[in-house]
Design a protein around this motif. Structure first.
Motif, short mmCIF file in Angstrom:
data_model
loop_
_atom_site.label_atom_id
_atom_site.label_comp_id
_atom_site.label_asym_id
_atom_site.label_seq_id
_atom_site.Cartn_x
_atom_site.Cartn_y
_atom_site.Cartn_z
N VAL A 157 32.49 -45.33 -20.90
CA VAL A 157 31.87 -46.07 -19.57
C VAL A 157 32.89 -46.26 -18.46
O VAL A 157 34.12 -46.53 -18.67
N PRO A 158 32.71 -45.89 -17.26
CA PRO A 158 33.51 -45.88 -16.21
C PRO A 158 34.17 -47.40 -16.08
O PRO A 158 33.36 -48.41 -16.22
N LEU A 159 35.51 -47.56 -16.06
CA LEU A 159 35.96 -48.96 -15.68
C LEU A 159 35.42 -49.72 -14.60
O LEU A 159 35.58 -51.06 -14.70
N ALA A 160 35.18 -49.01 -13.61
CA ALA A 160 34.61 -49.44 -12.37
C ALA A 160 33.09 -50.54 -12.74
O ALA A 160 32.72 -51.04 -12.10
N LEU A 161 32.46 -50.10 -13.99
CA LEU A 161 31.35 -50.85 -14.22
C LEU A 161 31.53 -51.91 -15.16
O LEU A 161 30.76 -52.66 -15.36
N LEU A 162 32.65 -52.03 -15.62
CA LEU A 162 33.09 -53.05 -16.70
C LEU A 162 33.18 -54.33 -15.98
O LEU A 162 34.29 -54.59 -15.11
N LEU A 163 32.52 -55.25 -16.28
CA LEU A 163 32.76 -56.86 -16.03
C LEU A 163 33.85 -57.47 -16.79
O LEU A 163 34.64 -58.33 -16.58
N GLN A 164 33.43 -57.52 -18.22
CA GLN A 164 34.07 -58.11 -18.97
C GLN A 164 33.78 -57.70 -20.60
O GLN A 164 32.52 -57.03 -20.84
N VAL A 165 34.60 -57.84 -21.52
CA VAL A 165 34.52 -57.71 -22.94
C VAL A 165 34.19 -59.02 -23.73
O VAL A 165 35.32 -59.75 -23.46
N LEU A 166 33.22 -59.02 -24.14
CA LEU A 166 33.00 -60.51 -25.04
C LEU A 166 32.92 -60.07 -26.54
O LEU A 166 32.25 -59.34 -27.05
N GLU A 167 33.71 -61.05 -27.21
CA GLU A 167 33.51 -60.79 -28.79
C GLU A 167 32.74 -61.96 -29.40
O GLU A 167 32.85 -63.40 -29.16
N GLU A 168 31.81 -61.43 -30.06
CA GLU A 168 30.84 -62.10 -30.93
C GLU A 168 30.09 -63.25 -30.17
O GLU A 168 29.99 -64.31 -30.43
N PRO A 169 29.55 -62.92 -28.97
CA PRO A 169 28.90 -63.75 -28.20
C PRO A 169 27.13 -63.99 -28.77
O PRO A 169 26.93 -63.41 -29.65
N ALA A 170 26.56 -65.25 -28.72
CA ALA A 170 25.62 -65.61 -29.00
C ALA A 170 24.45 -64.90 -28.39
O ALA A 170 24.38 -64.82 -27.11
N LEU A 171 23.62 -64.18 -29.01
CA LEU A 171 22.38 -63.50 -28.57
C LEU A 171 20.99 -64.11 -28.94
O LEU A 171 20.86 -64.45 -30.18
N ALA A 172 20.25 -64.03 -27.91
CA ALA A 172 18.79 -64.86 -28.26
C ALA A 172 17.77 -63.75 -28.34
O ALA A 172 17.58 -62.89 -27.44
N PRO A 220 11.03 -61.33 -29.27
CA PRO A 220 10.14 -60.70 -29.72
C PRO A 220 9.54 -59.75 -28.96
O PRO A 220 9.17 -59.94 -27.75
N LEU A 221 9.07 -58.53 -29.76
CA LEU A 221 8.24 -57.58 -29.16
C LEU A 221 8.82 -56.65 -27.91
O LEU A 221 8.33 -55.94 -27.31
N THR A 222 10.27 -56.71 -27.83
CA THR A 222 10.90 -55.73 -27.33
C THR A 222 11.24 -54.60 -27.81
O THR A 222 11.20 -54.44 -29.29
N PRO A 223 11.56 -53.42 -27.38
CA PRO A 223 12.07 -52.21 -28.33
C PRO A 223 13.16 -52.35 -29.22
O PRO A 223 13.98 -53.40 -28.91
N PRO A 224 13.42 -51.57 -29.89
CA PRO A 224 14.54 -51.94 -30.94
C PRO A 224 15.64 -51.71 -30.52
O PRO A 224 16.72 -52.37 -31.01
N SER A 225 16.08 -51.03 -29.42
CA SER A 225 17.09 -51.04 -28.75
C SER A 225 17.60 -52.24 -27.85
O SER A 225 18.79 -52.45 -27.63
N HIS A 226 16.68 -53.30 -27.75
CA HIS A 226 17.20 -54.51 -27.11
C HIS A 226 17.41 -55.33 -27.99
O HIS A 226 16.62 -56.01 -28.93
N ARG A 227 18.57 -55.82 -28.09
CA ARG A 227 19.28 -56.71 -28.92
C ARG A 227 19.05 -58.13 -28.65
O ARG A 227 19.26 -59.11 -29.54
N GLY A 228 18.82 -58.53 -27.42
CA GLY A 228 18.55 -60.08 -27.17
C GLY A 228 19.03 -60.16 -25.65
O GLY A 228 19.37 -59.29 -24.97
N LEU A 229 19.05 -61.57 -25.55
CA LEU A 229 19.58 -61.89 -24.28
C LEU A 229 20.87 -62.60 -24.40
O LEU A 229 21.06 -63.56 -25.34
N LEU A 230 21.90 -62.53 -23.55
CA LEU A 230 23.03 -63.06 -23.49
C LEU A 230 23.04 -64.00 -22.24
O LEU A 230 22.84 -63.75 -21.24
#
Length: 255
Positions: A163-178, A181-191
């Protein structure tokens, strides 16, 4: 002017997911026998909808029924109650655009209190039968193949991405994801990060893989809005091979 009942919500859970319902939509809470179909309240039979079933979540004991005002009146069977909150002390968000859901969506938005994300139910869209989840695109995104002048490489499910560094805002380790339901398989949740809600996407699933747990989330700039991308780990300088996927980030985030 909003009524006091519009400014308060009941928090509860179904299928292990935290949910909310405005008190203005709630007539009564009753304890019900596990095997009951219709719920009898004050001599009236009210049809029951098991929220976990409608949202495609794992079923479990549902000892409580939330009787809504309607019309039509319905008894929402749920697993647990977590109390009533004053929404003036919470943050309320519309769900991010990159959170595909069945239409009309079963959620009116998200409530955040103390960093915990709770989805607000849209009762009028639920019905009684299981809803069909949203799906990912049938074809994986193309590989642009063009390296940016400065880019970050990361590993995910046995593949390497850049990914281009210009797009990177932050790297987060083990954040909590909410989970949503009913989103596609690629949607892991909300941060929830930086007083905003960000959808989190798993590229491994979009490219036909199994996905699975990823401990790192790269928060990327998607035209002024943040979107998270799951990674197993960030690769160091000089690490990795020649086989690197470079997704079309603009098109990917515009979906």
């Amino acid at each position: 002017m909003s009524l006091p009942s519009d400014r308060k919500a009941l928090l509860f859970s179904a299928g292990g997911v935290r949910l909310a319902l405005r008190l203005a939509q709630l007539r009564e809470i009753v304890a019900v026998p596990e095997a009951a179909g219709e719920v009898i309240a004050r001599g009236e039979a009210v049809p029951a909808a098991f929220v976990s079933t409608v949202l495609g979540l794992p079923g479990g004991r549902c000892p409580f029924a939330l009787l809504t005002e309607g019309p039509p009146r319905v008894a929402l069977r749920v697993e647990a109650l977590h109390g009533i909150v004053d929404l003036s002390e919470a943050e309320f968000f519309q769900l991010p655009a990159r959170t595909p859901l069945p239409q009309p969506p079963p959620f009116a938005g998200a409530i955040v209190m103390g960093g915990a994300v709770t989805l607000e139910l849209s009762v009028g869209t639920l019905g009684f039968a299981p809803l069909e989840p949203a799906l990912d695109a049938a074809e994986p995104p193309p590989d642009l193949g063009l390296a940016a002048e400065r880019e970050l490489r990361f590993a995910r499910a046995g593949r390497e991405y850049a990914v281009p560094l210009a797009l990177l805002l932050q790297v987060l380790e083990e954040p909590a994801l909410a989970p949503v339901p009913l989103t596609p398989p690629s949607h892991r949740g909300l941060l929830y990060h930086g007083r905003a809600l960000h959808p989190v996407v798993d590229l491994a699933v979009l490219y036909g893989g199994a996905g699975g747990e990823g401990r790192t989330v790269l928060l990327l700039d998607a035209g002024g809005a943040g979107i998270g991308v799951v990674a197993d780990r960030v690769l160091g300088v000089g690490e990795g091979g020649e086989d690197v996927l470079r997704p079309p980030w603009d098109a990917l985030f515009g979906g």
